[in-house]
Design a protein around this motif. Structure first.
Motif, PDB file in Angstrom:
ATOM      1  N   GLU A 169     -11.438  -5.543  -8.652  1.00  0.00           N
ATOM      2  CA  GLU A 169     -11.374  -6.877  -8.070  1.00  0.00           C
ATOM      3  C   GLU A 169      -9.925  -7.307  -7.910  1.00  0.00           C
ATOM      4  OE1 GLU A 169     -14.287  -9.955  -8.987  1.00  0.00           O
ATOM      5  OE2 GLU A 169     -12.630 -11.232  -9.615  1.00  0.00           O
ATOM      6  N   LEU A 170      -9.537  -7.569  -6.687  1.00  0.00           N
ATOM      7  CA  LEU A 170      -8.203  -8.072  -6.381  1.00  0.00           C
ATOM      8  C   LEU A 170      -8.193  -9.584  -6.552  1.00  0.00           C
ATOM      9  CD1 LEU A 170      -5.335  -7.935  -5.206  1.00  0.00           C
ATOM     10  CD2 LEU A 170      -6.370  -7.961  -2.925  1.00  0.00           C
ATOM     11  N   ASP A 171      -7.306 -10.068  -7.417  1.00  0.00           N
ATOM     12  CA  ASP A 171      -7.181 -11.505  -7.650  1.00  0.00           C
ATOM     13  C   ASP A 171      -5.754 -11.900  -7.282  1.00  0.00           C
ATOM     14  OD1 ASP A 171      -7.526 -14.111  -8.398  1.00  0.00           O
ATOM     15  OD2 ASP A 171      -7.740 -13.734 -10.543  1.00  0.00           O
ATOM     16  N   ALA A 172      -5.512 -12.077  -5.990  1.00  0.00           N
ATOM     17  CA  ALA A 172      -4.168 -12.338  -5.480  1.00  0.00           C
ATOM     18  C   ALA A 172      -3.864 -13.833  -5.480  1.00  0.00           C
ATOM     19  CB  ALA A 172      -4.028 -11.788  -4.070  1.00  0.00           C
ATOM     20  N   GLU A 173      -2.583 -14.159  -5.608  1.00  0.00           N
ATOM     21  CA  GLU A 173      -2.165 -15.554  -5.587  1.00  0.00           C
ATOM     22  C   GLU A 173      -2.129 -16.109  -4.168  1.00  0.00           C
ATOM     23  OE1 GLU A 173       1.522 -16.005  -7.612  1.00  0.00           O
ATOM     24  OE2 GLU A 173       0.729 -15.359  -9.559  1.00  0.00           O
ATOM     25  N   ASP A 174      -1.849 -15.256  -3.199  1.00  0.00           N
ATOM     26  CA  ASP A 174      -1.755 -15.717  -1.812  1.00  0.00           C
ATOM     27  C   ASP A 174      -2.054 -14.550  -0.878  1.00  0.00           C
ATOM     28  OD1 ASP A 174       0.654 -14.171  -1.653  1.00  0.00           O
ATOM     29  OD2 ASP A 174       1.749 -15.864  -2.485  1.00  0.00           O
ATOM     30  N   THR A 175      -2.050 -14.835   0.415  1.00  0.00           N
ATOM     31  CA  THR A 175      -2.434 -13.824   1.391  1.00  0.00           C
ATOM     32  C   THR A 175      -1.411 -12.696   1.494  1.00  0.00           C
ATOM     33  OG1 THR A 175      -1.415 -15.121   3.177  1.00  0.00           O
ATOM     34  CG2 THR A 175      -3.760 -15.481   2.745  1.00  0.00           C
ATOM     35  N   SER A 176      -0.140 -12.994   1.291  1.00  0.00           N
ATOM     36  CA  SER A 176       0.864 -11.938   1.381  1.00  0.00           C
ATOM     37  C   SER A 176       0.695 -10.924   0.257  1.00  0.00           C
ATOM     38  CB  SER A 176       2.278 -12.531   1.363  1.00  0.00           C
ATOM     39  OG  SER A 176       2.517 -13.237   0.160  1.00  0.00           O
ATOM     40  N   GLN A 177       0.396 -11.400  -0.931  1.00  0.00           N
ATOM     41  CA  GLN A 177       0.148 -10.488  -2.049  1.00  0.00           C
ATOM     42  C   GLN A 177      -1.131  -9.693  -1.811  1.00  0.00           C
ATOM     43  OE1 GLN A 177      -0.960 -12.164  -5.916  1.00  0.00           O
ATOM     44  NE2 GLN A 177       0.475 -10.774  -6.899  1.00  0.00           N
ATOM     45  N   ALA A 178      -2.148 -10.346  -1.288  1.00  0.00           N
ATOM     46  CA  ALA A 178      -3.409  -9.670  -1.019  1.00  0.00           C
ATOM     47  C   ALA A 178      -3.244  -8.580   0.027  1.00  0.00           C
ATOM     48  CB  ALA A 178      -4.458 -10.680  -0.559  1.00  0.00           C
ATOM     49  N   SER A 179      -2.446  -8.843   1.041  1.00  0.00           N
ATOM     50  CA  SER A 179      -2.257  -7.889   2.128  1.00  0.00           C
ATOM     51  C   SER A 179      -1.696  -6.567   1.628  1.00  0.00           C
ATOM     52  CB  SER A 179      -1.323  -8.490   3.179  1.00  0.00           C
ATOM     53  OG  SER A 179      -1.098  -7.576   4.231  1.00  0.00           O
ATOM     54  N   GLY A 180      -0.703  -6.636   0.761  1.00  0.00           N
ATOM     55  CA  GLY A 180      -0.102  -5.413   0.253  1.00  0.00           C
ATOM     56  C   GLY A 180      -0.992  -4.650  -0.699  1.00  0.00           C
ATOM     57  N   ALA A 181      -1.866  -5.376  -1.413  1.00  0.00           N
ATOM     58  CA  ALA A 181      -2.684  -4.738  -2.443  1.00  0.00           C
ATOM     59  C   ALA A 181      -3.945  -4.085  -1.898  1.00  0.00           C
ATOM     60  CB  ALA A 181      -3.059  -5.763  -3.512  1.00  0.00           C
ATOM     61  N   ILE A 182      -4.504  -4.609  -0.827  1.00  0.00           N
ATOM     62  CA  ILE A 182      -5.787  -4.112  -0.332  1.00  0.00           C
ATOM     63  C   ILE A 182      -5.717  -2.628   0.022  1.00  0.00           C
ATOM     64  CG2 ILE A 182      -7.378  -4.220   1.632  1.00  0.00           C
ATOM     65  CD1 ILE A 182      -7.098  -7.279   1.508  1.00  0.00           C
ATOM     66  N   ALA A 183      -4.675  -2.237   0.742  1.00  0.00           N
ATOM     67  CA  ALA A 183      -4.556  -0.833   1.151  1.00  0.00           C
ATOM     68  C   ALA A 183      -4.438   0.088  -0.052  1.00  0.00           C
ATOM     69  CB  ALA A 183      -3.351  -0.665   2.062  1.00  0.00           C
ATOM     70  N   ASN A 184      -3.698  -0.337  -1.071  1.00  0.00           N
ATOM     71  CA  ASN A 184      -3.532   0.496  -2.267  1.00  0.00           C
ATOM     72  C   ASN A 184      -4.822   0.624  -3.057  1.00  0.00           C
ATOM     73  OD1 ASN A 184      -0.798   0.925  -1.746  1.00  0.00           O
ATOM     74  ND2 ASN A 184      -0.191  -0.918  -2.857  1.00  0.00           N
ATOM     75  N   LEU A 185      -5.543  -0.478  -3.184  1.00  0.00           N
ATOM     76  CA  LEU A 185      -6.736  -0.491  -4.026  1.00  0.00           C
ATOM     77  C   LEU A 185      -7.951   0.145  -3.349  1.00  0.00           C
ATOM     78  CD1 LEU A 185      -6.470  -4.069  -5.574  1.00  0.00           C
ATOM     79  CD2 LEU A 185      -5.958  -1.888  -6.689  1.00  0.00           C
ATOM     80  N   ARG A 186      -7.952   0.185  -2.028  1.00  0.00           N
ATOM     81  CA  ARG A 186      -9.116   0.705  -1.313  1.00  0.00           C
ATOM     82  C   ARG A 186      -9.459   2.130  -1.727  1.00  0.00           C
ATOM     83  NH1 ARG A 186     -13.684  -0.819   0.576  1.00  0.00           N
ATOM     84  NH2 ARG A 186     -14.062   0.519  -1.216  1.00  0.00           N
ATOM     85  N   GLU A 187      -8.444   2.914  -2.012  1.00  0.00           N
ATOM     86  CA  GLU A 187      -8.673   4.317  -2.355  1.00  0.00           C
ATOM     87  C   GLU A 187      -8.961   4.528  -3.841  1.00  0.00           C
ATOM     88  OE1 GLU A 187      -8.879   6.321   0.155  1.00  0.00           O
ATOM     89  OE2 GLU A 187      -8.295   4.660   1.486  1.00  0.00           O
ATOM     90  N   GLN A 188      -8.868   3.466  -4.640  1.00  0.00           N
ATOM     91  CA  GLN A 188      -8.983   3.624  -6.084  1.00  0.00           C
ATOM     92  C   GLN A 188     -10.375   3.359  -6.640  1.00  0.00           C
ATOM     93  OE1 GLN A 188      -5.943   1.468  -8.216  1.00  0.00           O
ATOM     94  NE2 GLN A 188      -4.362   1.961  -6.723  1.00  0.00           N
ATOM     95  N   ALA A 189     -11.257   2.809  -5.847  1.00  0.00           N
ATOM     96  CA  ALA A 189     -12.565   2.440  -6.375  1.00  0.00           C
ATOM     97  C   ALA A 189     -13.620   2.545  -5.288  1.00  0.00           C
ATOM     98  CB  ALA A 189     -12.528   1.024  -6.940  1.00  0.00           C
ATOM     99  N   THR A 190     -14.859   2.685  -5.706  1.00  0.00           N
ATOM    100  CA  THR A 190     -15.958   2.770  -4.750  1.00  0.00           C
ATOM    101  C   THR A 190     -16.210   1.435  -4.073  1.00  0.00           C
ATOM    102  OG1 THR A 190     -16.991   4.528  -6.066  1.00  0.00           O
ATOM    103  CG2 THR A 190     -18.403   3.370  -4.496  1.00  0.00           C
ATOM    104  N   VAL A 191     -16.162   0.349  -4.840  1.00  0.00           N
ATOM    105  CA  VAL A 191     -16.397  -0.994  -4.290  1.00  0.00           C
ATOM    106  C   VAL A 191     -15.149  -1.844  -4.496  1.00  0.00           C
ATOM    107  CG1 VAL A 191     -17.768  -3.110  -4.465  1.00  0.00           C
ATOM    108  CG2 VAL A 191     -18.891  -0.871  -4.674  1.00  0.00           C
ATOM    109  N   LEU A 192     -14.627  -2.388  -3.406  1.00  0.00           N
ATOM    110  CA  LEU A 192     -13.442  -3.238  -3.455  1.00  0.00           C
ATOM    111  C   LEU A 192     -13.847  -4.692  -3.256  1.00  0.00           C
ATOM    112  CD1 LEU A 192     -10.432  -3.818  -3.556  1.00  0.00           C
ATOM    113  CD2 LEU A 192     -10.278  -3.176  -1.137  1.00  0.00           C
TER     114      LEU A 192
END
Length: 234
Positions: free
Chosen positions: A60-83
């Motif tokens: 679960e990505l718990d970002a403070e803002d959209t800029s932080q979320a943008s950078g994290a989504i691509a990295n986390l997508r490959e790390q888990a079955t459900v994002l």
């Protein structure tokens, strides 16, 4: 039916304790949705085999803002079955709904969060499942519970109107907060769902896991195209 849980160190209970409890109250599986900086170091397949229940690797990505979320989504997508990506502000809700690599927009009505037709239409277009988070209805009281019910009813009307995909969860951080499917079916009726709709929201977690596991399998090439005998022989 599946529940999505915050396991230790993100929550208070281990993956094994969640799996044992979920199996005992009638779930087919659990999605371990712990925050990206507090994911449990555990063999999900081993726990699944021990307790006879599907255990899905999630984050679960718990970002403070959209800029932080943008950078994290691509990295986390490959790390888990459900994002899963947590909303909670109008800006984050819209950003997550427009992110096709995300599976679930979590807690969109929490805090200062609100959802309108733009967010729900984006979620439908990008196959992002909107979460009906029943945690406040189950664990809060008084005005806080009333406010949570009001928000969920508004969300239900929008999701139903635009036929957007959704999931249902009690968002438990402890096995003691995990509620049996029949309890969530009853809570859903307070919000205005019928029992089949709540059941579909609990099953949707498992559907996401199955879809994403298939997409990462050797047989999958792209949507509508799978590896078969001719690809293997070439």
């Amino acid at each position: 039916m599946y529940e999505a849980v915050h396991a230790h160190p993100d929550g208070d209970s281990t993956v094994a304790r969640f799996a044992a409890t979920a199996a005992s109250v009638g779930y087919d599986g659990v999605v371990v949705r712990s925050r990206s900086d507090a994911r449990p170091d555990v063999d999900h397949d081993a726990v699944a085999e021990e307790y006879g229940i599907d255990v899905v690797s999630g984050v679960e990505l718990d970002a403070e803002d959209t800029s932080q979320a943008s950078g994290a989504i691509a990295n986390l997508r490959e790390q888990a079955t459900v994002l899963v990506a947590r909303g909670g502000t109008p800006e984050l809700n819209r950003f997550v709904a427009e992110s096709e690599r995300v599976d679930v927009l979590a807690g969109p009505m929490r805090g200062s969060g609100d959802v309108n037709h733009v967010v729900v239409k984006a979620a439908e277009r990008n196959a992002v499942h909107v979460e009906f988070d029943f945690s406040k209805v189950l664990r809060a009281s008084g005005g806080e519970r009333v406010q949570a019910l009001r928000g969920l009813r508004k969300l239900r009307e929008l999701v139903a109107h635009y036929d957007a995909p959704y999931v249902v969860s009690a968002d438990p951080e402890s096995h003691l907060q995990l509620r049996a499917p029949r309890e969530l079916l009853a809570v859903g009726e307070e919000v205005g769902f019928d029992r089949d709709q709540i059941r579909a929201g609990l099953e949707a977690w498992g559907d996401l896991a199955e879809r994403n596991r298939h997409r990462t399998s050797e047989e999958f090439i792209t949507s509508g195209v799978e590896r078969g005998r001719y690809e293997e022989d070439s």
